[in-house]
Enzyme design. Structure first.
Site, PDB file in Angstrom:
ATOM      1  N   THR A 149     -12.043  -7.638 -19.259  1.00 57.92           N
ATOM      2  CA  THR A 149     -11.746  -7.994 -20.644  1.00 57.92           C
ATOM      3  C   THR A 149     -12.490  -6.984 -21.516  1.00 57.92           C
ATOM      4  OG1 THR A 149     -11.464 -10.306 -20.080  1.00 57.92           O
ATOM      5  CG2 THR A 149     -12.021  -9.819 -22.374  1.00 57.92           C
ATOM      6  N   GLY A 157       0.223 -16.099 -19.353  1.00 60.43           N
ATOM      7  CA  GLY A 157       1.483 -15.368 -19.235  1.00 60.43           C
ATOM      8  C   GLY A 157       2.224 -15.675 -17.947  1.00 60.43           C
ATOM      9  N   ASP A 164     -14.791 -10.376 -14.215  1.00 62.37           N
ATOM     10  CA  ASP A 164     -14.070 -10.959 -15.353  1.00 62.37           C
ATOM     11  C   ASP A 164     -14.877 -12.054 -16.031  1.00 62.37           C
ATOM     12  OD1 ASP A 164     -12.010 -10.987 -17.174  1.00 62.37           O
ATOM     13  OD2 ASP A 164     -10.719 -12.312 -15.990  1.00 62.37           O
ATOM     14  N   ASN A 191     -13.688 -18.118 -18.806  1.00 61.89           N
ATOM     15  CA  ASN A 191     -13.632 -18.292 -17.356  1.00 61.89           C
ATOM     16  C   ASN A 191     -14.791 -19.128 -16.814  1.00 61.89           C
ATOM     17  OD1 ASN A 191     -11.250 -16.939 -17.104  1.00 61.89           O
ATOM     18  ND2 ASN A 191     -12.138 -14.993 -16.449  1.00 61.89           N
ATOM     19  N   LYS A 235     -16.590 -14.098 -18.834  1.00 58.29           N
ATOM     20  CA  LYS A 235     -16.408 -14.388 -20.262  1.00 58.29           C
ATOM     21  C   LYS A 235     -16.390 -15.906 -20.398  1.00 58.29           C
ATOM     22  CE  LYS A 235     -11.414 -13.655 -19.701  1.00 58.29           C
ATOM     23  NZ  LYS A 235     -10.261 -12.896 -20.186  1.00 58.29           N
ATOM     24  N   LYS A 242      -2.699 -25.179 -10.771  1.00 57.53           N
ATOM     25  CA  LYS A 242      -2.262 -23.900 -11.339  1.00 57.53           C
ATOM     26  C   LYS A 242      -0.876 -23.618 -10.765  1.00 57.53           C
ATOM     27  CE  LYS A 242      -5.161 -19.981 -12.016  1.00 57.53           C
ATOM     28  NZ  LYS A 242      -5.983 -18.901 -11.483  1.00 57.53           N
ATOM     29  N   ASP A 257     -11.000 -18.360 -12.036  1.00 62.22           N
ATOM     30  CA  ASP A 257     -10.121 -17.200 -12.192  1.00 62.22           C
ATOM     31  C   ASP A 257     -10.682 -15.959 -11.504  1.00 62.22           C
ATOM     32  OD1 ASP A 257      -8.130 -15.437 -12.875  1.00 62.22           O
ATOM     33  OD2 ASP A 257      -7.869 -16.290 -14.872  1.00 62.22           O
TER      34      ASP A 257
END
Length: 369
Positions: A222, A72, A185, A190, A187, A91, A203
């Site tokens: 998440t 986003g 975070d 990442n 998952k 990035k 991240d």
């Protein structure tokens, strides 16, 4: 919170956090001394204009710049330099968007964390630049791609691959927790594979400094990976990272997390019920590890009792792992067979190039970036 920038679009955590609940990080002393001597950057004098985009060599986007991921807030692009021939993941994030979402402090904190970290299990930030439209973070390029992508390709991982991936995460956790940083975070989106097949955390948008013994009350992460104490707003600490480690082991071995739904609001009651259903093919060692990491009470969780993370390393599921050899990069990574050979971007999904430019932003929040 750079909005899952290196994430697959499947499970980006969009706006589940009410903005008023977000914590801003203070600028107090942060990671004073690196544990290891600073590894030299590819070039101490690299400038933004020295970076050139890598172009797709074939396929429908032939001749366009390679995009490794989108989120986003912006994009991650593959760049190189004329002189070193070294690849970087750049990035690129819209400053206007950061301001609109009140993420200035988070972005500054993420940059500060990544600059200070020296671990082979965490992606490195080599340089940071800015102009009137964007901030740029020039990161280590992990050529093997995302663990999430590999998991989708093969359905589920065999035990040796899952053990290896998880062990890399345990080493990243050990490094961060020793420095007083919660990750928050975890998952597959990442986790990236380097060219050797070693796993690195990326991240750090939800990472937070915390004094051992303290708690924090922000609602973040998440949904599938959130610990019960975060959902119940009871205050959480490093134990929340161990809960998510248990969820990761389950997802690597099964192909999907134990608590899931297309609607985040329906995931939370399942987590609070805490009923773990194991498929018949899952080994006893894995079931034992997951059950001990995903105990509802944080104080009883493996990794969060008096021996700390040593208890995780000593669990029987890791009996084949030589932890010292892993730390020095001498374990042959079983993940290497998941990595495709071909152009440097072969292990990434392809995205069309976005020619739109972000608006300029002059508030000055990024003067220390």
């Amino acid at each position: 919170m750079i909005d899952g920038l290196l994430c697959s679009p499947s499970r980006v955590f969009e706006e589940t956090i009410p903005i008023e609940h977000l914590e801003l990080h203070d600028d107090s002393t942060f990671l004073e001394e690196p544990d290891a001597p600073e590894k030299t950057s590819p070039s101490s004098s690299l400038r933004l204009k020295d970076l050139i985009p890598v172009l797709y060599q074939e396929g429908r986007y032939q001749g366009e710049p390679v995009t490794l991921g989108v989120g986003g807030f912006g994009r991650v692009e593959l760049v190189t330099t004329l002189h070193h021939g070294k690849y970087f993941a750049m990035k690129r994030v819209s400053k206007k968007h950061i301001v609109a979402k009140q993420q200035e402090e988070h972005v500054l904190f993420e940059k500060r964390i990544l600059k200070a970290i020296q671990s082979d299990f965490i992606v490195r930030l080599h340089f940071a630049f800015k102009d009137t439209r964007y901030i740029y973070m020039i990161m280590e390029f992990c050529a093997g791609g995302e663990i999430w992508t590999k998991l989708k390709e093969v359905g589920r991982f065999n035990e040796p691959i899952a053990v290896f991936c998880t062990a890399c995460v345990v080493e990243a956790y050990a490094y961060l927790h020793k420095k007083g940083i919660m990750y928050r975070d975890l998952k597959p989106e990442n986790l990236m594979l380097d060219a050797k097949g070693y796993v690195k955390l990326v991240d750090f948008g939800f990472a937070k400094e915390l004094v051992h013994g303290d708690k924090t009350y922000s609602f973040c992460g998440t949904p599938e990976y959130m610990a019960p104490e975060i959902i119940q707003n009871q205050g959480h600490d490093f134990a929340a990272d161990f809960w998510s480690l248990g969820i990761l082991v389950y997802e690597l071995l099964v192909g999907s997390p134990p608590f899931s739904s297309s609607e985040p609001a329906k995931i939370y009651p399942k987590i609070l019920d805490g009923l773990l259903k194991f498929p018949p093919y899952m080994g006893e060692g894995a079931k034992s590890l997951i059950s001990k990491l995903c105990r509802p009470r944080p104080g009883q969780r493996l990794g969060n009792t008096k021996n700390g993370i040593k208890d995780v390393r000593h669990h029987r599921w890791f009996s084949s792992m030589n932890w010292h050899k892993l730390r020095v990069g001498q374990v042959e990574a079983p993940t290497i067979r998941l990595i495709h050979k071909g152009p440097c971007y072969i292990n990434f999904d392809r995205f069309p190039f976005d020619q739109a430019k972000a608006d300029e932003e002059f508030s000055g929040w990024d003067k220390n970036f």
